[in-house]
Structure formats: C-alpha cells, structure tokens
Enzyme design. Sequence first.
Site, PDB file in Angstrom:
ATOM      1  N   GLU A 110      23.414  16.718  40.166  1.00 27.77           N
ATOM      2  CA  GLU A 110      24.513  17.789  39.887  1.00 27.77           C
ATOM      3  C   GLU A 110      24.959  17.960  38.378  1.00 27.77           C
ATOM      4  OE1 GLU A 110      28.381  17.187  41.364  1.00 27.77           O
ATOM      5  OE2 GLU A 110      28.892  19.136  41.435  1.00 27.77           O
ATOM      6  N   ASP A 127      27.262  23.071  39.713  1.00 27.22           N
ATOM      7  CA  ASP A 127      28.641  23.645  40.471  1.00 27.22           C
ATOM      8  C   ASP A 127      28.962  24.644  39.495  1.00 27.22           C
ATOM      9  OD1 ASP A 127      31.045  23.513  41.368  1.00 27.22           O
ATOM     10  OD2 ASP A 127      30.876  21.444  42.079  1.00 27.22           O
ATOM     11  N   HIS A 172      28.979  27.829  44.330  1.00 29.62           N
ATOM     12  CA  HIS A 172      29.742  29.175  44.147  1.00 29.62           C
ATOM     13  C   HIS A 172      29.636  29.238  42.758  1.00 29.62           C
ATOM     14  CE1 HIS A 172      32.563  26.548  42.648  1.00 29.62           C
ATOM     15  NE2 HIS A 172      32.506  25.730  43.555  1.00 29.62           N
ATOM     16  N   HIS A 192      36.964  26.759  35.511  1.00 26.91           N
ATOM     17  CA  HIS A 192      38.232  26.791  35.555  1.00 26.91           C
ATOM     18  C   HIS A 192      39.087  26.885  34.459  1.00 26.91           C
ATOM     19  CE1 HIS A 192      38.184  25.964  39.978  1.00 26.91           C
ATOM     20  NE2 HIS A 192      37.163  25.107  39.765  1.00 26.91           N
ATOM     21  N   ASP A 239      31.297  23.920  36.535  1.00 22.14           N
ATOM     22  CA  ASP A 239      32.579  24.526  37.359  1.00 22.14           C
ATOM     23  C   ASP A 239      33.727  24.029  36.534  1.00 22.14           C
ATOM     24  OD1 ASP A 239      33.825  24.901  39.823  1.00 22.14           O
ATOM     25  OD2 ASP A 239      34.530  23.077  39.453  1.00 22.14           O
ATOM     26  N   SER A 275      33.899  23.823  46.863  1.00 14.87           N
ATOM     27  CA  SER A 275      32.738  22.798  46.760  1.00 14.87           C
ATOM     28  C   SER A 275      32.495  21.916  47.933  1.00 14.87           C
ATOM     29  CB  SER A 275      32.743  21.950  45.361  1.00 14.87           C
ATOM     30  OG  SER A 275      32.535  22.593  44.234  1.00 14.87           O
TER      31      SER A 275
HETATM   32 MG    MG Z   1      30.913  19.496  42.190  1.00 13.67          MG
HETATM   33 ZN    ZN Z   2      35.780  24.511  41.003  1.00 12.67          ZN
END
Ligand code: MG
Ligand code: ZN
Length: 349
Positions: A237, A31, A285, A246, A242, A72
Amino acid sequence: MRRLFYILLLLYIQILFSQENSPNIILMIGDGMGLSQITTGMYANGNKTSLERFDYIGLSKTHSLDYLVTDSAASGTAMASGVKTLNRTVGIDENNNKQKSILEICKEKNYNVGLVVTSEIVHATPACFYANVPSRYDYEDIALQLSEHNVDLFVGGGEKFFNKRKDKRNLLDEMTSYTFVDDFEEFKGSSSKKIGFLTYPGEPPPKNLGRKPSLDMLTEVSLRKLSKDKSFFIMIEGSQIDWGGHDNSLSYILSEFKEFDLAIAKALEFAKADGNTLVIVTADHETGGMALSGGNVKRSRVKADFTSESHSGSMVPVFSYGPYSELFKGIYENTAIFDKMLSAVMSKD
Ligand code: MG
Ligand code: ZN
C-alpha cells in the site's frame, strides 16, 4: 528425429509443470489515489508513469453499504473479502459476521502471504486482510489479531500497538515464531521464514520528511523473499497518498505517488521475469476531490484544486498485468476485485 522428439517431449512436460502453480498475486493499493492523483503524478514526473505499461484497465465503484463516499475500512473490506460493509468496519459484514480475506484464502492454499505499507501496519487498509473488528480505530485489538495470525512477512509502522499497550502485554515477545528486524539491512539479510519489520513506533512520516526505507526497495526485497519456495500473495500500500489528499497538499501527494510509482515498476519487473504473477494496482477511493487545474507539460509543472478535505465518491481505476489480468477490464463494484483475484487463485483446482 528421435532426439528431436524427446526434446519436444521434455519441453512439453516443462510447460505443463510450469503452469501447475497457481499465480502469484501482487495487489497494490494507492490509498486515495484517484485519476487526478495519477495524472498530476504523471505530468510532474516528466509525463510518464509505470501504469502505462499495464495490459488492462478497469473502473471500480467504491461506495460502501451505508455511504456513497466510502472510507478505507469499508473499501478495504470490499477488496479483501468481497462484501460491501459499513464505513469504519474492518473484515466484518453488517451483521457482524467475520469475513475471510483473500490473504487468508491464499494462506489456506499454501501460499506465502505478506503486507507492506507506508502507514501503521494496523491501519485500516492492511487490517482488512487479517483482522475482524467493528471499528478501524481499535488499533491494539488489530495488533493482537495480527500477532495471532500467520502472515509470513509484514512491514509498516505502529510498533507501539504491539509493545506499549494498555493491557501491558508485549506482543513482540509473544510472537515467538517471528524474527523482528530493526532496519532495512537486517530485513534484507534475514532468511527467517516469518519476518516482521515495524518501521516506526507510530505513524511513519511522509516521504518528503524522510520516511525510510523506500517502498520500492521494500517491494523488491519482499517479492524476493516471498517467492523463494512457493506461490505468494502480497498487498503493498502507498498509504499516504490519502494523507496528502486530506491535507490538500499537492507536494505531499506528488512525493507519495512518485514513490508508489517506483514500487509499481519493481512489481512489474518481477512479474515480467517470473511469468506467473498477476499484478493489480488500484485505489480504495479518491481523496480531496482533487482536480488538475493547470501546469506545464514540458516543465513537469502541475497545479491542483481541491473540493474536500475528505474522500470523494468518484470511481477509481484498476490496472492489471499478467495471467488473468483480462478479468479486470470493464466497470464493476470494488467487491469484484476480490472475486476476480479468487478466480485467479482457484484457477488450477
Ligand atoms: Mg490506507
Ligand atoms: Zn482517507
């Protein structure tokens, strides 16, 4: 002469037989794992990554139906079900139609199916494979849908959404066909056909704050369990790459990527030995608009800058290995990842 003929005949039958099974699929989603996350991770780990061992590389366009920059949920739905949908939406299209996921299609084809994540199991990315909800934040509803699903093996945090609910139900008690395990040893040792491992009451902590068990160990054991008697599909995952993005935290990203890279190595090891396993590694992404801005290769040092505390719209790479991996070369929409997996699964029909 006659003996040789029989040996060859036997070999031929064996080859025919071995090709009869549809391929296993290991889909690994980092992610927020864009090229900068991969590149910094690679240089920080002595200029190497398991991703260098893949056969084919492609690029995926990640935009959602309503935004150039996806979240997501929309991107997970695209990869799981092959439709572009609205941000925040899990497993339904813009007209509220439920979408069948690749996991569900595999289940109908008598596969074993599993999900292993380092976020809550009800978080957007895994939810896209078993739930259909208008908002990714309906965690209790998503948990209920998992409890009524037939995922054979799942690992992730978020136990409270099952047993500390507003409706007072205890889904863990209701899921009578499942064995729930409390730690890795139990998980490893269990021979239950249906197994749930809820690793934390809520959000699992970051790797560098002690999250356990490690994703590579979970990957190794889960692959062994799912492959026991038939073909399987698993989505694994690296959820928190991710979250590091952030936070604009390079150390967070590096530790999460390092663990994900080890899990990828386990998947490749399995696929190599098995011979009928397709491994796909990609991202939903990029997060952070991250750039690798400096460092030192010999010292495995990297520096990064961020342009955002949210996601960015850059294409993300897709790495593939094993049977049907050639399908994943080129540039395509993220929905095509579903289409390609589907054609691999349907190939023996
Ligand atoms: Mg995720
Ligand atoms: Zn995110």
